[in-house]
Design a protein around this motif. Structure first.
Motif, mmCIF file in Angstrom:
data_model
loop_
_atom_site.group_PDB
_atom_site.id
_atom_site.type_symbol
_atom_site.label_atom_id
_atom_site.label_comp_id
_atom_site.label_asym_id
_atom_site.label_seq_id
_atom_site.Cartn_x
_atom_site.Cartn_y
_atom_site.Cartn_z
ATOM 1 N N GLU A 155 16.292 -0.850 43.889
ATOM 2 C CA GLU A 155 15.347 0.226 43.610
ATOM 3 C C GLU A 155 13.946 -0.074 43.208
ATOM 4 O O GLU A 155 13.098 0.529 43.608
ATOM 5 N N ARG A 170 12.021 -1.581 45.758
ATOM 6 C CA ARG A 170 11.686 -0.654 46.876
ATOM 7 C C ARG A 170 10.623 0.384 46.435
ATOM 8 O O ARG A 170 9.691 0.592 46.852
ATOM 9 N N ARG A 196 13.061 11.386 41.693
ATOM 10 C CA ARG A 196 13.409 10.362 42.879
ATOM 11 C C ARG A 196 13.026 10.664 44.345
ATOM 12 O O ARG A 196 12.942 9.731 45.152
ATOM 13 N N LEU A 222 13.100 7.842 46.434
ATOM 14 C CA LEU A 222 14.474 6.910 46.484
ATOM 15 C C LEU A 222 15.343 7.686 46.709
ATOM 16 O O LEU A 222 16.540 7.126 47.206
#
Lengths: 219, 262
Positions: A117, A120, B52, B57
């Protein structure tokens, strides 16, 4: 004994050569194929997952000798005509790929999600995440298992003798049937594999140190 | 570090589901540029999910999330999921710091910071490393560049993670409970770096349990519960005059746990 070695020495050397060649290529190609299969399973379209699973289960669920016979004797039925050596190497590649892909699957699973993550979030592309983050991180856990399976593959190469690949087992058998000597050929065979495996495992430990150096205390 | 213009972020009627569980319920929130917005609330209230969703994400299911006026996550409101390369471009503007630091263990502190500059910004290695050194110096870790994360304390790791994010020159920074995994004595050094960033005018969205930080550094405090924004206001309003009963009871509970009366 010296007489035998003199007479069969060149054949045995040839045999060692073929064994090492088929092992090296089979392992390398098996690893590459296994990696590609795992990448396809993990990042590819969902419809690939079932065939990949079937492939892995088939290869792991049948004896290597059977696979080799299917490939070498059954291949021509579908137009796949291979000489013994290429057939043997392809057989090892396929056999290895199924196990390697499973080892890599566990390895990928063990990479902490957060580290991916973080990559990313910074904007890495998937290929960069795989090569720069996931593979180095997973090697810590996967490398011993990969080396272990590479070692298992050294010994699977003797099965190539069954389709007449002139590797070490094939040479040893020829030698035994011609001289009726058993102890010397088997001893040579055993010593060869012992030394071969020892080399691989030393190399494997060096690789492991390379991938885990950061875990070692050096403060 | 060249300072970029701070970005704002805007959420409109954002919904997020995990199966039948609704993590965000029709959330709307404006994050003003150059300000510190702290998200507080009990665990499971949707604070981290909201955060997020800002850099996708987590992909929200409906609503709109914008950085300045640019939609992120979808091509158009209610449209197709945004293409990966487009999303990557937008993420360059958004820095993120995680509770668990999430440094890459096989890289040194310097490599952790330089990697994104090389791979995402396309800088040559010497240039990337020079900028990475600047960022490490800024968080007070110039002397730790050769250490791997396993040879850094939690507080140092989190500061490297902040350096990794700011080196990319983001226009907005997201912090997901940045001090929750730290030993109490290491919290201060991380909060110190965050205060410094705030003083420089970075847009910051901080999910935190550090009420002290929220009270002293936040420009705005947002209280969430059960996937909804229940109260928002200045720290003074939220902490001193909580009008919402759920907020009042949350703060009451916090004060009791952190009271020095034994």
């Amino acid at each position: 004994m010296t007489e035998i070695i003199q007479r069969y020495g060149p054949d045995l050397l040839t045999g060692f050569g073929y064994t090492i060649l088929s092992w090296a290529l089979g392992t390398l190609l098996g690893l590459v194929l296994g990696f590609m299969i795992e990448i396809a399973r993990r990042f590819g379209p969902a419809f690939l997952r079932y065939p990949i699973r079937a492939y892995v289960e088939f290869v792991r669920g049948t004896p290597f000798l059977v696979q080799l016979f299917v490939l070498y004797y059954g291949g021509p039925l579908i137009g796949l005509r291979l000489d013994a050596l290429p057939a043997g190497i392809l057989g090892l590649t396929i056999y290895g790929s199924a196990y390697f892909t499973e080892i890599l699957r566990a390895g990928f699973d063990a990479v902490p999600v957060g580290q991916v993550e973080a990559a990313r979030a910074i904007g890495f592309r998937n290929t960069t995440i795989i090569t720069r983050i996931m593979v180095p991180v997973m090697m810590v856990s996967a490398l011993p298992a990969l080396v272990n399976f590479a070692i298992i593959l050294t010994k699977e190469t003797v099965i190539l003798s069954m389709i007449t690949v002139p590797e070490i087992m094939f040479q040893t058998q020829t030698m035994m049937s011609e001289t009726f000597a058993f102890v010397a050929p088997i001893l040579i065979l055993a010593l060869f594999f012992w030394g071969f495996v020892e080399l691989i495992s030393r190399f494997g430990r060096r690789l492991e140190r390379r991938f885990t150096h950061y875990l070692l205390d050096r403060s | 570090m060249t300072s970029q213009t701070a970005a704002s972020a805007h959420l409109r009627n954002v919904n997020k589901f995990y199966g039948p569980f609704q993590a965000l319920k029709d959330v709307s929130l404006d994050i003003p540029p150059g300000k510190v917005t702290c998200l507080i609330g009990p665990s499971g209230s949707g604070k981290s999910t909201l955060l997020r969703c800002i850099n996708v994400l987590e992909l929200y299911d409906s609503g709109e999330v914008r950085i300045d006026d640019q939609l992120i996550g979808y091509d158009s409101p209610g449209g197709k999921v945004m293409a990966a390369n487009r999303l990557r471009e937008m993420r360059r503007e958004i820095g993120m710091v995680f509770q668990q630091f999430n440094l890459w263990p096989h890289m040194t502190a310097l490599q952790n910071v330089a990697e994104g500059l090389e791979r995402v910004r396309g800088l040559k290695r010497p240039e990337a490393q020079a900028r990475a050194r600047e960022a490490l110096a800024k968080v007070g870790l110039a002397d730790k560049e050769d250490n791997h994360p396993s040879h850094l304390s939690g507080g140092q790791q989190q500061r490297v993670a902040i350096a990794r994010a700011i080196a990319m020159e983001p226009r907005i920074m997201l912090f997901d409970e940045p001090t929750s995994a730290l030993d109490p004595e290491l919290v201060g050094e991380v909060l110190g770096v965050m205060k410094q960033l705030a003083a420089e005018g970075m847009t910051m969205v901080v999910v935190t349990h550090e009420m002290g930080f929220a009270a002293h550094v936040a420009d705005r405090v947002v209280f969430m519960e059960r996937g909804e924004i229940v109260a928002t206001g200045s720290p003074r309003d939220v902490f001193n005059n909580p009008t919402d009963p759920r907020l009042a009871s949350f703060l009451q509970g916090y004060r009791e746990r952190n009271s020095l009366d034994f």
